[in-house]
Every structure is written in C-alpha cells, then in structure tokens.
Write a protein that holds these residues in place. Structure first.
Motif, PDB file in Angstrom:
ATOM      1  N   LYS A 245       6.780   6.053  13.944  1.00  0.00           N
ATOM      2  CA  LYS A 245       5.586   5.586  14.652  1.00  0.00           C
ATOM      3  C   LYS A 245       4.355   6.382  14.241  1.00  0.00           C
ATOM      4  CE  LYS A 245       3.699   4.894  19.301  1.00  0.00           C
ATOM      5  NZ  LYS A 245       3.946   5.048  20.761  1.00  0.00           N
ATOM      6  N   LYS A 246       4.501   7.708  14.127  1.00  0.00           N
ATOM      7  CA  LYS A 246       3.374   8.555  13.736  1.00  0.00           C
ATOM      8  C   LYS A 246       2.883   8.209  12.334  1.00  0.00           C
ATOM      9  CE  LYS A 246       1.651  11.604  15.474  1.00  0.00           C
ATOM     10  NZ  LYS A 246       1.880  13.061  15.430  1.00  0.00           N
ATOM     11  N   ALA A 247       3.795   8.075  11.382  1.00  0.00           N
ATOM     12  CA  ALA A 247       3.405   7.713  10.015  1.00  0.00           C
ATOM     13  C   ALA A 247       2.756   6.333   9.992  1.00  0.00           C
ATOM     14  CB  ALA A 247       4.613   7.750   9.091  1.00  0.00           C
ATOM     15  N   ASN A 248       3.303   5.398  10.761  1.00  0.00           N
ATOM     16  CA  ASN A 248       2.737   4.042  10.826  1.00  0.00           C
ATOM     17  C   ASN A 248       1.313   4.073  11.373  1.00  0.00           C
ATOM     18  OD1 ASN A 248       5.749   2.093  11.715  1.00  0.00           O
ATOM     19  ND2 ASN A 248       5.134   3.078   9.814  1.00  0.00           N
ATOM     20  N   GLU A 249       1.082   4.874  12.409  1.00  0.00           N
ATOM     21  CA  GLU A 249      -0.256   4.961  12.998  1.00  0.00           C
ATOM     22  C   GLU A 249      -1.270   5.481  11.986  1.00  0.00           C
ATOM     23  OE1 GLU A 249       0.358   7.507  16.328  1.00  0.00           O
ATOM     24  OE2 GLU A 249       0.978   5.895  17.678  1.00  0.00           O
ATOM     25  N   ILE A 250      -0.859   6.467  11.215  1.00  0.00           N
ATOM     26  CA  ILE A 250      -1.760   7.023  10.192  1.00  0.00           C
ATOM     27  C   ILE A 250      -2.050   5.975   9.121  1.00  0.00           C
ATOM     28  CG2 ILE A 250      -2.021   8.811   8.432  1.00  0.00           C
ATOM     29  CD1 ILE A 250      -0.222  10.599  10.198  1.00  0.00           C
ATOM     30  N   GLU A 251      -1.018   5.241   8.696  1.00  0.00           N
ATOM     31  CA  GLU A 251      -1.209   4.195   7.681  1.00  0.00           C
ATOM     32  C   GLU A 251      -2.175   3.125   8.169  1.00  0.00           C
ATOM     33  OE1 GLU A 251       3.315   4.740   5.859  1.00  0.00           O
ATOM     34  OE2 GLU A 251       2.856   3.067   7.183  1.00  0.00           O
TER      35      GLU A 251
ATOM     36  N   ILE B 259      -2.357  14.872   3.250  1.00  0.00           N
ATOM     37  CA  ILE B 259      -2.153  14.446   4.635  1.00  0.00           C
ATOM     38  C   ILE B 259      -0.727  14.775   5.042  1.00  0.00           C
ATOM     39  CG2 ILE B 259      -2.195  12.480   6.221  1.00  0.00           C
ATOM     40  CD1 ILE B 259      -3.908  11.045   4.017  1.00  0.00           C
ATOM     41  N   ILE B 260      -0.562  15.477   6.158  1.00  0.00           N
ATOM     42  CA  ILE B 260       0.760  15.815   6.667  1.00  0.00           C
ATOM     43  C   ILE B 260       0.909  15.164   8.030  1.00  0.00           C
ATOM     44  CG2 ILE B 260       2.325  17.686   7.287  1.00  0.00           C
ATOM     45  CD1 ILE B 260       0.756  19.450   5.340  1.00  0.00           C
ATOM     46  N   SER B 261       1.889  14.301   8.173  1.00  0.00           N
ATOM     47  CA  SER B 261       1.986  13.483   9.382  1.00  0.00           C
ATOM     48  C   SER B 261       2.549  14.242  10.576  1.00  0.00           C
ATOM     49  CB  SER B 261       2.830  12.233   9.113  1.00  0.00           C
ATOM     50  OG  SER B 261       4.165  12.584   8.751  1.00  0.00           O
ATOM     51  N   THR B 262       3.531  15.122  10.353  1.00  0.00           N
ATOM     52  CA  THR B 262       4.150  15.863  11.451  1.00  0.00           C
ATOM     53  C   THR B 262       4.204  17.347  11.112  1.00  0.00           C
ATOM     54  OG1 THR B 262       6.399  15.580  10.567  1.00  0.00           O
ATOM     55  CG2 THR B 262       5.596  13.898  12.106  1.00  0.00           C
ATOM     56  N   ASP B 263       4.131  18.186  12.141  1.00  0.00           N
ATOM     57  CA  ASP B 263       4.190  19.632  11.897  1.00  0.00           C
ATOM     58  C   ASP B 263       5.617  20.153  11.871  1.00  0.00           C
ATOM     59  OD1 ASP B 263       4.796  19.395  14.553  1.00  0.00           O
ATOM     60  OD2 ASP B 263       3.007  20.416  15.284  1.00  0.00           O
ATOM     61  N   HIS B 264       6.584  19.258  12.041  1.00  0.00           N
ATOM     62  CA  HIS B 264       7.992  19.586  11.853  1.00  0.00           C
ATOM     63  C   HIS B 264       8.504  18.774  10.664  1.00  0.00           C
ATOM     64  CE1 HIS B 264       7.850  16.037  14.550  1.00  0.00           C
ATOM     65  NE2 HIS B 264       8.854  15.614  13.792  1.00  0.00           N
ATOM     66  N   VAL B 265       9.732  19.015  10.254  1.00  0.00           N
ATOM     67  CA  VAL B 265      10.287  18.243   9.135  1.00  0.00           C
ATOM     68  C   VAL B 265      10.412  16.783   9.559  1.00  0.00           C
ATOM     69  CG1 VAL B 265      12.240  17.919   7.595  1.00  0.00           C
ATOM     70  CG2 VAL B 265      11.515  20.225   8.201  1.00  0.00           C
TER      71      VAL B 265
ATOM     72  N   ARG C 143       0.839  -1.202   0.000  1.00  0.00           N
ATOM     73  CA  ARG C 143       0.000   0.000   0.000  1.00  0.00           C
ATOM     74  C   ARG C 143       0.873   1.251   0.000  1.00  0.00           C
ATOM     75  NH1 ARG C 143      -5.362  -1.085   0.936  1.00  0.00           N
ATOM     76  NH2 ARG C 143      -5.788  -3.211   1.655  1.00  0.00           N
ATOM     77  N   LEU C 144       0.279   2.379  -0.355  1.00  0.00           N
ATOM     78  CA  LEU C 144       1.025   3.630  -0.376  1.00  0.00           C
ATOM     79  C   LEU C 144       1.514   3.986   1.024  1.00  0.00           C
ATOM     80  CD1 LEU C 144      -1.200   5.863  -2.685  1.00  0.00           C
ATOM     81  CD2 LEU C 144       0.978   4.793  -3.268  1.00  0.00           C
ATOM     82  N   PRO C 145       2.737   4.464   1.146  1.00  0.00           N
ATOM     83  CA  PRO C 145       3.229   4.931   2.443  1.00  0.00           C
ATOM     84  C   PRO C 145       2.776   6.365   2.692  1.00  0.00           C
ATOM     85  CG  PRO C 145       4.948   5.120   0.814  1.00  0.00           C
ATOM     86  CD  PRO C 145       3.768   4.522   0.099  1.00  0.00           C
ATOM     87  N   VAL C 146       2.622   6.724   3.948  1.00  0.00           N
ATOM     88  CA  VAL C 146       2.269   8.100   4.282  1.00  0.00           C
ATOM     89  C   VAL C 146       3.523   8.964   4.333  1.00  0.00           C
ATOM     90  CG1 VAL C 146       1.393   9.595   6.114  1.00  0.00           C
ATOM     91  CG2 VAL C 146       0.124   7.542   5.459  1.00  0.00           C
TER      92      VAL C 146
ATOM     93  N   PRO D 196      -7.138  11.474  13.515  1.00  0.00           N
ATOM     94  CA  PRO D 196      -6.826  12.545  14.470  1.00  0.00           C
ATOM     95  C   PRO D 196      -5.345  12.655  14.800  1.00  0.00           C
ATOM     96  CG  PRO D 196      -7.836  10.661  15.574  1.00  0.00           C
ATOM     97  CD  PRO D 196      -7.966  10.408  14.100  1.00  0.00           C
ATOM     98  N   MET D 197      -4.567  11.611  14.493  1.00  0.00           N
ATOM     99  CA  MET D 197      -3.134  11.656  14.798  1.00  0.00           C
ATOM    100  C   MET D 197      -2.337  12.429  13.748  1.00  0.00           C
ATOM    101  SD  MET D 197      -4.264   8.816  13.205  1.00  0.00           S
ATOM    102  CE  MET D 197      -4.575   7.650  14.520  1.00  0.00           C
ATOM    103  N   ALA D 198      -2.943  12.764  12.621  1.00  0.00           N
ATOM    104  CA  ALA D 198      -2.242  13.529  11.590  1.00  0.00           C
ATOM    105  C   ALA D 198      -2.042  14.969  12.058  1.00  0.00           C
ATOM    106  CB  ALA D 198      -3.013  13.499  10.280  1.00  0.00           C
ATOM    107  N   ALA D 199      -0.909  15.554  11.740  1.00  0.00           N
ATOM    108  CA  ALA D 199      -0.631  16.932  12.153  1.00  0.00           C
ATOM    109  C   ALA D 199      -1.527  17.920  11.420  1.00  0.00           C
ATOM    110  CB  ALA D 199       0.836  17.269  11.900  1.00  0.00           C
ATOM    111  N   GLN D 200      -1.809  17.643  10.145  1.00  0.00           N
ATOM    112  CA  GLN D 200      -2.612  18.575   9.351  1.00  0.00           C
ATOM    113  C   GLN D 200      -3.231  17.856   8.159  1.00  0.00           C
ATOM    114  OE1 GLN D 200      -0.423  21.998   7.992  1.00  0.00           O
ATOM    115  NE2 GLN D 200      -2.231  23.079   7.286  1.00  0.00           N
TER     116      GLN D 200
END
Length: 225
Positions: free
Chosen positions: A202-208, A186-192, A149-152, A168-172
């Motif tokens: 972990k954050k990207a995995n949770e969104i996926e 979909i933006i996973s984190t509000d920092h780089v 599947r596509l990665p986030v 809800p775990m996505a930053a934006q």
C-alpha cells in the motif's frame, strides 16, 4: 527473503572488459557485506553444474582467466555462487546503456544502511539513470499500480529532484548532487520492505500514484528507449 537490485548505467563509450570486471567486483563486494560471507566463489553458467563449477569467474574479488577468455559483444551472461541459495549477478549492454541485475535469494537479514551507502557510492562513480530495489517480487508479481511505469518498490532512484512535500508518505528521500548524477533516491519504508506485505505494498502504491499524478513517475519506454 529475495532481494533484487537493478542498476541502469549510461555508457559514455563501449563498455570495456576492465570496466565490466570492476563493476562485477564491486557488486560481489556488495554481496559480501550483505551476506557477511567473504569466501564465496563465483562461476559462469554452463550446460551442466559440473561444467559451471569448472569455470570460476571471480575468486576473492579478483577475476580469473576464465573471465578474460570469454567474448562479450552485447549480452553479458550471469555469474553465480553455489552458496546461499544462488546469488546471481547478470548484465546486458543495450546501445549505450548497461543494465545490471543483482539477485540475492533467501537472505535472512539485510543491513539497510549498508545498502543505502553502497547505492550512493555507485551514484558517485557511474552515470546512473535508474536504480530499483525490490524485495519478495513486488515488481515481478505486478503488485505495482502502473504496469507501464517504473515501480517504486523499496527504493527507486530517478534523475529528478523530488521534494518531501511532493511525496510526504515516503520514508526517506536522499538527494544526489555530484558530477555524475543529480536526482533523488526514494525509499518507501524505513524498515526492510516486503513485497508480500499488504501495508508495504500500500505504501509503495501510494508513492507511485502521487508521483504519477505530479508527472514524476516515468513510463518504462521513456527510460529504456
């Protein structure tokens, strides 16, 4: 820091040389904004460095005669810059789809708002079916959850309306609704994002996992078939 941007465009007709040059020129302007360097010279690849340096593709954002002399049927080869540890843009035409890969290597700082603004501008200009933004080889090193599947990664655009309560775990979430596209960036984190950082992974995995559970994360073969 390595950044990889993949923009996949639906073609309503065969990609013309003029459209190709315009697309590359826009991506070069994107590079200028991120690197703060407007004097990069871009070259076609060659069998040797000497040969490549004698084949400039763009200079000062304008295509050279070398660009117009080349024949493009299916594969669009890469163009690169000799500075900043190889900035590479390459593309491929497949059926009526155009896949543009954009790689910057060893960039020290990235202006997040610039990237978001430019991606949103592309979503107004082109029929885009997918955008992926990856930092430090998150996808390449298979740190995503689902290999099929596509990665986030840091950013993923899909032509689907995705609501904040669904992820809800996505930053934006940036909703796109114009003549060309109707979907969500979909933006996973509000920092780089850092594809080597455990918390970011972990954050990207949770969104996926959440998107897949809702039936919103497409299989790769569904997107590129």
């Amino acid at each position: 820091m390595d950044i990889s941007i993949k923009i996949d465009i639906e073609l309503n007709d065969q990609l013309s040389l003029q459209t190709l040059m315009s697309t590359f020129s826009e991506m070069i302007a994107f590079t200028d904004l991120i690197t703060n360097n407007k004097e990069l010279v871009w070259y076609f690849c060659g069998d040797s460095l000497e040969e490549a340096l004698n084949q400039p593709a763009f200079k000062d954002n304008y295509p050279t005669l070398f660009f117009e002399e080349r024949q493009y049927i299916d594969i669009i080869e890469g163009i690169w810059s000799s500075e900043n540890k190889a900035l590479v843009i390459k593309g491929k035409i497949s059926s009526l789809k155009y896949n543009l890969d954009f790689d910057l290597r060893e960039i020290q700082s990235i202006a997040i708002d610039k990237i978001k603004d430019i991606l949103c501008s592309y979503l107004k200009k082109f029929d885009v079916f997918c955008i992926r933004v990856d930092i430090n080889d998150y996808e390449y090193k298979s740190r995503n959850v689902f290999p099929d599947r596509l990665p986030v990664g840091w950013m993923l655009y899909l032509n689907k309306k995705i609501m904040p309560e669904q992820v809800p775990m996505a930053a934006q979430l940036i909703h796109i609704d114009n003549e060309k596209n109707h979907g969500t960036l979909i933006i996973s984190t509000d920092h780089v994002f850092d594809g080597e950082n455990k918390d970011d992974i972990k954050k990207a995995n949770e969104i996926e996992i959440q998107l897949a559970g809702l039936g919103l994360l497409p299989l790769i073969r569904e997107i590129y078939s």
